[in-house]
Design a protein around this motif. Structure first.
Motif: not given
Ligand code: GLY
Ligand code: MN
Ligand code: MN
Length: 435
Positions: A226, A405, A268, A257, A381, A270
């Motif tokens: 992302f 996260e 994914d 992130d 997260e 963070s």
């Protein structure tokens, strides 16, 4: 991923769909970015999950119990002139020999052949309502089976949505999927670690982003899962900040992130850390609430635990911390019930992770929260975001935004934090930043 795993998935799907069923799965469309330039092509995750085939302009058709074979692929025809420009095209022969299609036809033949494949079957499944063009195509093919020549008995009578059945399958990951997600997590962790090591006051957010992406690409992860978020200071209070164009200032925190997509599977992560390498007392106070709450939630993860219990654990821990700092007043359980933490913690505790960063799969089934099972992968997260727009609190807290996260695999006995290589303890972060 081996061809036989894709075949096992197709067989499992057909078993779940039952006799006399057809599933139609469309490849992702190519998208124009500007003029003649296209966005990098990314196969539709459902299509990839069932075929491993990554070319656009393809349609997979699965037909239960069909004598001539259950997997029919429509794909591009080979074209030497085009291949000079764009590289190899798999074509129909290799679709069968390498991708396990029982029959492969040129995509230009689909309107002629597909209605014949539908005729006489009871149930037709596809991703209804996802794309107007796909809806129209299926309607057109079905209409062909309703032509004058075909008898009533030949017309499929149930049009079903494939998602519920297919996405339930995607929710629990196989050993080979876990191995790839593990690798995605490993690359992502290395990128984050590099960002923590390289961060200095005066850098721009995009410079820190470059450090992270450098590591991703160098390690074989050419695509982000992302858009990367590098949010200095109060930018961290915008949950999906992605401008990444401000200077990182001495005395501020930065929230990163980001995650890589590796062999189609996502990670994914963070982390939030001080730009100058030292948390000040206010930042540290907020950070430790988030960290303790996140660790507390992860501790609860094991088979049999309900999804909403994790959410409640987070809400209690965050609310308790905010009360201690004087940012909320009242009795903890009452504040949790009233959701008074929402101005500071407004998102859910995580999401399924897999072929998509926000992966498919329901969080509740038949109005009951999902119970965790070994093989599920999701993010935990947690965050506290004290937007400068909040007026009725002590101003010293304004502009602090923290999110932590990690990617979690549910195991037989508990869980494994796949991204634990990225430090999150205050002391550990400070040591790394002052090396
Ligand atoms: N980066 C998007 C998310 O954490 O869900
Ligand atoms: Mn996430
Ligand atoms: Mn994220």
């Amino acid at each position: 991923m081996q061809t036989k795993e894709f075949k096992l998935r197709r067989n499992e799907l057909l078993k779940r769909l039952g006799p006399s069923s057809v599933a139609i799965i469309f490849a992702a469309k190519e998208c124009v970015r500007s003029g003649k330039v296209k966005y990098p092509y990314r196969q539709n995750s459902d299509f990839y999950y069932l075929t491993g085939f990554i070319e656009p302009e393809s349609i997979a058709v699965l037909i239960s119990g069909r004598g001539e074979g259950e997997f029919i692929l429509f794909n591009r025809e080979r074209d030497c002139a085009k291949e000079i420009w764009y590289g190899e095209c798999i074509g129909q022969k290799r679709a069968c020999s390498e991708f396990g299609a029982d029959q492969a036809f040129a995509i230009s033949e689909v309107d002629k052949i597909l209605p014949q494949l539908l005729a006489g079957r009871d149930n037709v499944y596809f991703n209804v309502g996802f794309d107007h063009d796909f809806d129209q195509k299926v309607t057109f093919w079905l209409n062909q089976t309703y032509s004058k020549e075909s008898s009533e008995a030949e017309r499929p009578y149930l049009l079903g949505n494939l998602n519920n059945i297919l996405h339930e399958m995607r929710l629990k990951k196989s050993k080979s999927e876990i191995a790839i997600i593990r690798k995605a997590a490993e690359i992502t962790a290395k990128g984050h670690l590099r960002a923590i090591e390289k961060c200095r006051p005066g850098m721009y957010e995009f410079e820190l982003e470059a450090e992270l992406l450098y590591e991703f690409v160098r390690l074989g992860g050419r695509h982000e899962a992302f858009e990367t978020i590098v949010a200095g200071g109060q930018n961290a209070c915008t949950l999906h900040y992605s401008k990444n164009d401000k200077k990182l200032l001495d005395g501020e925190l930065v929230l990163v992130d980001a995650g890589v997509e590796y062999q189609y599977y996502c990670s994914d992560v963070s982390r939030t850390f001080p730009v100058n390498g030292r948390f000040n007392p206010k930042q540290r106070a907020i950070y430790e609430i988030v960290l303790n709450a996140q660790v507390e939630v992860i501790k609860q993860v094991r088979p049999g635990v309900k999804w909403d219990y994790l959410q409640l654990t987070a809400e209690r821990a965050i609310t308790g911390g905010l009360i201690e700092l004087g940012l909320l007043e009242g009795e903890r359980e009452r504040l949790v019930v009233k959701q008074d933490f929402k101005p500071f913690f407004m998102h859910k505790i995580g999401h399924w992770l897999g072929l998509d960063a926000h992966d498919v799969g329901e969080y509740s089934v038949d109005d009951k929260w999902r119970v965790l099972e070994a093989g599920m992968v999701f993010t935990v997260e947690l965050g506290i975001y004290i937007s400068p727009e909040i007026h009725d609190i002590d101003h010293k807290w304004l502009g602090i935004g923290v999110r932590i996260e990690d990617d979690i695999l549910v195991t037989e006995n508990g869980c494994e934090v796949l991204t634990k290589a990225v430090p999150k303890d205050v002391a550990e972060i400070e040591v790394i930043m002052h090396k």
